[in-house]
Motif scaffolding. Structure first.
Motif, PDB file in Angstrom:
ATOM      1  N   THR A  91       0.836  -1.203   0.000  1.00 35.79           N
ATOM      2  CA  THR A  91       0.000   0.000   0.000  1.00 35.79           C
ATOM      3  C   THR A  91       0.873   1.256   0.000  1.00 35.79           C
ATOM      4  OG1 THR A  91      -0.126   0.249   2.414  1.00 35.79           O
ATOM      5  CG2 THR A  91      -1.741  -1.228   1.373  1.00 35.79           C
ATOM      6  N   GLU A  92       0.294   2.337  -0.476  1.00 35.14           N
ATOM      7  CA  GLU A  92       1.020   3.608  -0.489  1.00 35.14           C
ATOM      8  C   GLU A  92       1.304   4.086   0.928  1.00 35.14           C
ATOM      9  OE1 GLU A  92       0.699   8.159  -2.356  1.00 35.14           O
ATOM     10  OE2 GLU A  92      -0.990   6.744  -2.547  1.00 35.14           O
ATOM     11  N   ALA A  93       0.426   3.717   1.868  1.00 35.89           N
ATOM     12  CA  ALA A  93       0.611   4.148   3.255  1.00 35.89           C
ATOM     13  C   ALA A  93       1.955   3.690   3.814  1.00 35.89           C
ATOM     14  CB  ALA A  93      -0.536   3.625   4.118  1.00 35.89           C
ATOM     15  N   GLU A  94       2.377   2.481   3.422  1.00 37.39           N
ATOM     16  CA  GLU A  94       3.671   1.959   3.872  1.00 37.39           C
ATOM     17  C   GLU A  94       4.808   2.815   3.348  1.00 37.39           C
ATOM     18  OE1 GLU A  94       6.375  -2.136   3.359  1.00 37.39           O
ATOM     19  OE2 GLU A  94       4.514  -1.867   2.233  1.00 37.39           O
ATOM     20  N   VAL A  95       4.738   3.199   2.087  1.00 36.40           N
ATOM     21  CA  VAL A  95       5.780   4.013   1.471  1.00 36.40           C
ATOM     22  C   VAL A  95       5.842   5.389   2.134  1.00 36.40           C
ATOM     23  CG1 VAL A  95       6.624   5.017  -0.685  1.00 36.40           C
ATOM     24  CG2 VAL A  95       5.488   2.781  -0.705  1.00 36.40           C
ATOM     25  N   GLN A  96       4.676   5.988   2.345  1.00 37.51           N
ATOM     26  CA  GLN A  96       4.636   7.318   2.966  1.00 37.51           C
ATOM     27  C   GLN A  96       5.224   7.299   4.369  1.00 37.51           C
ATOM     28  OE1 GLN A  96       0.376   7.926   2.527  1.00 37.51           O
ATOM     29  NE2 GLN A  96       0.694   9.403   0.878  1.00 37.51           N
ATOM     30  N   PHE A  97       4.863   6.283   5.147  1.00 41.90           N
ATOM     31  CA  PHE A  97       5.363   6.229   6.515  1.00 41.90           C
ATOM     32  C   PHE A  97       6.853   5.946   6.544  1.00 41.90           C
ATOM     33  CE2 PHE A  97       4.801   4.231  10.985  1.00 41.90           C
ATOM     34  CZ  PHE A  97       5.096   5.448  11.573  1.00 41.90           C
ATOM     35  N   ALA A  98       7.322   5.077   5.651  1.00 44.07           N
ATOM     36  CA  ALA A  98       8.753   4.788   5.572  1.00 44.07           C
ATOM     37  C   ALA A  98       9.531   6.050   5.205  1.00 44.07           C
ATOM     38  CB  ALA A  98       9.009   3.689   4.553  1.00 44.07           C
ATOM     39  N   GLU A  99       9.003   6.825   4.269  1.00 52.91           N
ATOM     40  CA  GLU A  99       9.667   8.081   3.875  1.00 52.91           C
ATOM     41  C   GLU A  99       9.758   9.026   5.073  1.00 52.91           C
ATOM     42  OE1 GLU A  99       8.394   8.316  -0.870  1.00 52.91           O
ATOM     43  OE2 GLU A  99       7.104   9.212   0.667  1.00 52.91           O
ATOM     44  N   ASP A 109      18.745   4.600   6.489  1.00 57.74           N
ATOM     45  CA  ASP A 109      18.755   4.527   5.022  1.00 57.74           C
ATOM     46  C   ASP A 109      17.528   3.778   4.519  1.00 57.74           C
ATOM     47  OD1 ASP A 109      21.214   5.817   4.979  1.00 57.74           O
ATOM     48  OD2 ASP A 109      22.357   3.955   4.884  1.00 57.74           O
ATOM     49  N   LYS A 110      17.241   2.661   5.170  1.00 56.58           N
ATOM     50  CA  LYS A 110      16.094   1.817   4.792  1.00 56.58           C
ATOM     51  C   LYS A 110      15.400   1.359   6.073  1.00 56.58           C
ATOM     52  CE  LYS A 110      16.847   1.597   0.261  1.00 56.58           C
ATOM     53  NZ  LYS A 110      17.406   0.391  -0.386  1.00 56.58           N
ATOM     54  N   ILE A 111      14.135   0.964   5.927  1.00 56.21           N
ATOM     55  CA  ILE A 111      13.365   0.514   7.083  1.00 56.21           C
ATOM     56  C   ILE A 111      12.477  -0.660   6.686  1.00 56.21           C
ATOM     57  CG2 ILE A 111      11.443   2.126   6.680  1.00 56.21           C
ATOM     58  CD1 ILE A 111      11.388   2.552   9.769  1.00 56.21           C
ATOM     59  N   ARG A 112      12.273  -1.575   7.599  1.00 61.44           N
ATOM     60  CA  ARG A 112      11.382  -2.723   7.374  1.00 61.44           C
ATOM     61  C   ARG A 112      10.397  -2.779   8.534  1.00 61.44           C
ATOM     62  NH1 ARG A 112      11.114  -7.918   4.749  1.00 61.44           N
ATOM     63  NH2 ARG A 112      12.319  -6.925   3.080  1.00 61.44           N
ATOM     64  N   PHE A 113       9.104  -2.842   8.223  1.00 60.51           N
ATOM     65  CA  PHE A 113       8.073  -2.855   9.253  1.00 60.51           C
ATOM     66  C   PHE A 113       7.710  -4.275   9.676  1.00 60.51           C
ATOM     67  CE2 PHE A 113       7.249   1.239   7.088  1.00 60.51           C
ATOM     68  CZ  PHE A 113       7.350   2.085   8.188  1.00 60.51           C
ATOM     69  N   VAL A 114       7.475  -4.423  10.965  1.00 61.72           N
ATOM     70  CA  VAL A 114       6.980  -5.681  11.532  1.00 61.72           C
ATOM     71  C   VAL A 114       5.834  -5.311  12.488  1.00 61.72           C
ATOM     72  CG1 VAL A 114       9.082  -7.050  11.235  1.00 61.72           C
ATOM     73  CG2 VAL A 114       8.865  -5.580  13.238  1.00 61.72           C
ATOM     74  N   ASN A 115       5.486  -6.213  13.416  1.00 56.88           N
ATOM     75  CA  ASN A 115       4.272  -6.004  14.199  1.00 56.88           C
ATOM     76  C   ASN A 115       4.492  -5.721  15.681  1.00 56.88           C
ATOM     77  OD1 ASN A 115       2.068  -6.533  12.172  1.00 56.88           O
ATOM     78  ND2 ASN A 115       3.251  -8.414  11.959  1.00 56.88           N
ATOM     79  N   SER A 116       5.719  -5.736  16.149  1.00 56.99           N
ATOM     80  CA  SER A 116       5.981  -5.467  17.563  1.00 56.99           C
ATOM     81  C   SER A 116       7.444  -5.123  17.757  1.00 56.99           C
ATOM     82  CB  SER A 116       5.625  -6.689  18.423  1.00 56.99           C
ATOM     83  OG  SER A 116       6.520  -7.754  18.165  1.00 56.99           O
ATOM     84  N   GLY A 117       7.745  -4.549  18.919  1.00 56.47           N
ATOM     85  CA  GLY A 117       9.131  -4.279  19.253  1.00 56.47           C
ATOM     86  C   GLY A 117       9.932  -5.558  19.374  1.00 56.47           C
ATOM     87  N   THR A 118       9.309  -6.607  19.917  1.00 57.83           N
ATOM     88  CA  THR A 118       9.984  -7.906  20.001  1.00 57.83           C
ATOM     89  C   THR A 118      10.433  -8.373  18.628  1.00 57.83           C
ATOM     90  OG1 THR A 118       8.905  -8.694  22.026  1.00 57.83           O
ATOM     91  CG2 THR A 118       9.590 -10.364  20.446  1.00 57.83           C
ATOM     92  N   GLU A 119       9.534  -8.283  17.644  1.00 59.07           N
ATOM     93  CA  GLU A 119       9.877  -8.709  16.280  1.00 59.07           C
ATOM     94  C   GLU A 119      10.985  -7.839  15.700  1.00 59.07           C
ATOM     95  OE1 GLU A 119       6.725  -9.613  13.426  1.00 59.07           O
ATOM     96  OE2 GLU A 119       5.310  -9.512  15.098  1.00 59.07           O
ATOM     97  N   VAL A 314      -3.745   0.205   8.243  1.00 61.24           N
ATOM     98  CA  VAL A 314      -4.324   0.843   9.422  1.00 61.24           C
ATOM     99  C   VAL A 314      -3.207   1.363  10.326  1.00 61.24           C
ATOM    100  CG1 VAL A 314      -5.714   0.499  11.493  1.00 61.24           C
ATOM    101  CG2 VAL A 314      -6.443  -0.509   9.326  1.00 61.24           C
ATOM    102  N   THR A 315      -2.240   0.493  10.636  1.00 56.65           N
ATOM    103  CA  THR A 315      -1.107   0.905  11.466  1.00 56.65           C
ATOM    104  C   THR A 315      -0.273   1.975  10.778  1.00 56.65           C
ATOM    105  OG1 THR A 315      -0.968  -1.225  12.609  1.00 56.65           O
ATOM    106  CG2 THR A 315       1.012   0.110  12.569  1.00 56.65           C
ATOM    107  N   MET A 316      -0.011   1.803   9.486  1.00 56.53           N
ATOM    108  CA  MET A 316       0.802   2.783   8.773  1.00 56.53           C
ATOM    109  C   MET A 316       0.127   4.157   8.768  1.00 56.53           C
ATOM    110  SD  MET A 316       3.527   1.068   7.771  1.00 56.53           S
ATOM    111  CE  MET A 316       3.354   0.390   9.436  1.00 56.53           C
ATOM    112  N   THR A 317      -1.177   4.170   8.597  1.00 55.32           N
ATOM    113  CA  THR A 317      -1.923   5.431   8.597  1.00 55.32           C
ATOM    114  C   THR A 317      -1.878   6.086   9.973  1.00 55.32           C
ATOM    115  OG1 THR A 317      -3.412   4.685   6.832  1.00 55.32           O
ATOM    116  CG2 THR A 317      -4.212   6.450   8.276  1.00 55.32           C
ATOM    117  N   ALA A 318      -2.175   5.297  11.010  1.00 55.81           N
ATOM    118  CA  ALA A 318      -2.152   5.831  12.376  1.00 55.81           C
ATOM    119  C   ALA A 318      -0.756   6.312  12.746  1.00 55.81           C
ATOM    120  CB  ALA A 318      -2.619   4.760  13.358  1.00 55.81           C
TER     121      ALA A 318
END
Length: 467
Positions: A91-99, A109-119, A314-318
């Motif tokens: 989704t575009e939301a992921e790109v916007q939040f990463a930027e 430089d780069k970022i990868r999203f997961v679902n928790s701090g543990t992950e 949802v998470t990326m938007t929030a």
């Protein structure tokens, strides 16, 4: 754990114990007082099912930066919900939040999203191994880095098993943890660069990564010294090892995180909690060369990393709404409010005339039932009497309309101002006066136990309040 049988919370807890182990899904909720159930929250206030309002200085263990039901997040998420919650497509939301996040720190430089701090921490440790080809991870004694076997080592060690202070033992947290887990973890004393480097030198050819929390909650909210942080950076550079900062909690203390304030550029940074805008989130950011281990290259994929709900819109938007609203001015204001809070709490302690202290940095703080703020995990480790008194202290604060994390920690949110801090300090003073007889009582001599290589269930239970 008991509560008045007439309360709705007590009735809910009775029902919960029939279907949930211990009545909860998070040990963080457990305390020495009754378990309370929330009805709703707004801003920096929460209301329980029995109608009691409290100021929330726990903020879901530092996960909220704008408090509860922040209207811009509510509106943006509601709009996204009508479009869908998660897809087997990007989704575009992921790109916007990463930027946005990559724009907050030169280390990203780069970022990868997961679902928790543990992950996020787990992904960072695995990325370090994949990048260096080495097996061992070095961490600071007592630091919390999530629920991952390797990260949990020496997270809850005790005087009976933690070994020499100059060379801490690697102690698994949970019974049944394979011995190989501890064998591949190197444990360092906090903020003692000379001793830490001596230990690191013993394993220099085997270590993939050194991980540091710059304001470690479990060690007592004592900030890492710039000297220690720079020493870790210099040692890792000399030995081909990666340096990772765990900023799951501390990212709130700087626009680009605490590492930017320290003048140290880590290779990897784990993020989580507040960056999700109140929704489950984690992220790993870092140097482009290191983050490339997640990419499909000529030699195949060095480190697969999947997740059904990772980067869901949802998470990326929030998260984007929350972090965009937490700009440099917002960070500075909340950090200044933290300074005011620590000064007021110090005054409340002095007036109450009890052996207590407050530590922390930025919008993070922790009250210790010790006359002097600890400098490391061993000094922060509570005596049996301090542990009992802390439980009573937290309950006394609840009764005075203030909610802290059950470790005695407080985290601020943007809806707060001086009025909320003044109310917190009044409650702290009253609660300290209430527990003064317990602190004056002191500890009985502790029974002697033989050293243990792993914790018993009782040891694990004693650490159950930690996040």
């Amino acid at each position: 754990m008991t509560a008045k049988t007439s309360s709705k919370s007590a009735m809910l807890f009775d029902r919960a114990r029939r279907v949930l182990p211990g009545g909860v899904s998070r040990n963080t909720l457990l305390s020495d007082g009754p378990l309370r159930y929330v009805s709703h929250g707004k801003g920096c206030r929460v209301f329980d099912v029995d109608g009691t309002e409290r100021l929330d200085f726990a903020n879901n263990v530092a996960a909220h930066i704008h408090g509860h039901a922040y209207e811009p997040i509510v509106e943006a998420v509601a709009e996204q919900l009508r479009r869908g919650t998660a897809f087997t497509m990007a989704t575009e939301a992921e790109v916007q939040f990463a930027e946005h996040l990559c724009g907050r720190s030169p280390a990203f430089d780069k970022i990868r999203f997961v679902n928790s701090g543990t992950e996020a921490v787990m992904a960072g440790m695995k990325a370090a191994r994949a990048f260096t080809g080495r097996p061992k991870i070095a961490k600071v004694e007592g630091s919390y880095h999530g629920a991952y076997d390797f990260a949990e080592v020496s997270q809850g060690s005790t005087p009976e098993n933690w070994g020499d202070a100059n060379h801490p033992r690697a102690v698994p947290l949970a019974r049944g943890t394979p011995e190989a887990i501890a064998e591949n973890m190197v444990v360092l004393p906090f903020n003692d660069a000379e001793k830490a480097i001596a230990i690191l030198d013993e394993h220099r050819s085997e270590i993939a990564c050194v991980i540091v929390d710059p304001v470690p909650h479990r060690i007592g909210m004592i900030p890492v010294s710039q000297q220690f942080a720079k020493a870790m950076r210099e040692w890792t550079d000399r030995n081909g090892v990666l340096l990772m900062f765990d900023e799951v909690i501390t990212f709130r203390n700087g626009y680009g995180g605490v590492h930017t304030n320290l003048g140290v550029r880590p290779d990897l940074v784990s993020l989580g909690k507040m960056i999700g805008g109140g929704f489950p989130v984690g992220a790993l950011a870092g140097h482009e060369d290191v983050m490339a281990v997640f990419e499909q290259g000529k030699q195949g994929l060095r480190l697969p990393l999947a997740g059904t709900f990772s980067a869901n819109p949802v998470t990326m938007t929030a998260g984007l709404v929350a972090m965009s609203a937490y700009d440099e001015e917002g960070v500075s204001r909340l950090n200044e409010l933290g300074d005011y809070a620590r000064a007021c709490i110090t005054e409340a302690i002095s007036v109450a005339d009890v052996p207590a202290s407050v530590a922390g940095a930025g919008s993070l703080m922790r009250i210790h039932l010790k006359a002097n703020a600890p400098c490391n995990y061993r000094e922060a480790h509570p005596s049996p009497n301090e542990k009992r008194a802390l439980g009573t202290f937290i309950t006394a604060l609840y009764e005075r309309g203030v909610m802290l994390i059950h470790t005695g920690s407080a985290v601020l949110s943007t809806p707060m101002g001086h009025a909320e801090i003044d109310r917190l300090c009044d409650a702290v003073h009253g609660a300290l006066v209430a527990i003064r007889p317990l602190l004056e009582k002191g500890d009985e001599p502790a029974p002697q136990h033989p050293p243990r290589s792993a914790q018993s269930p009782e040891d694990a239970k004693s650490m159950a309040h930690q996040e």
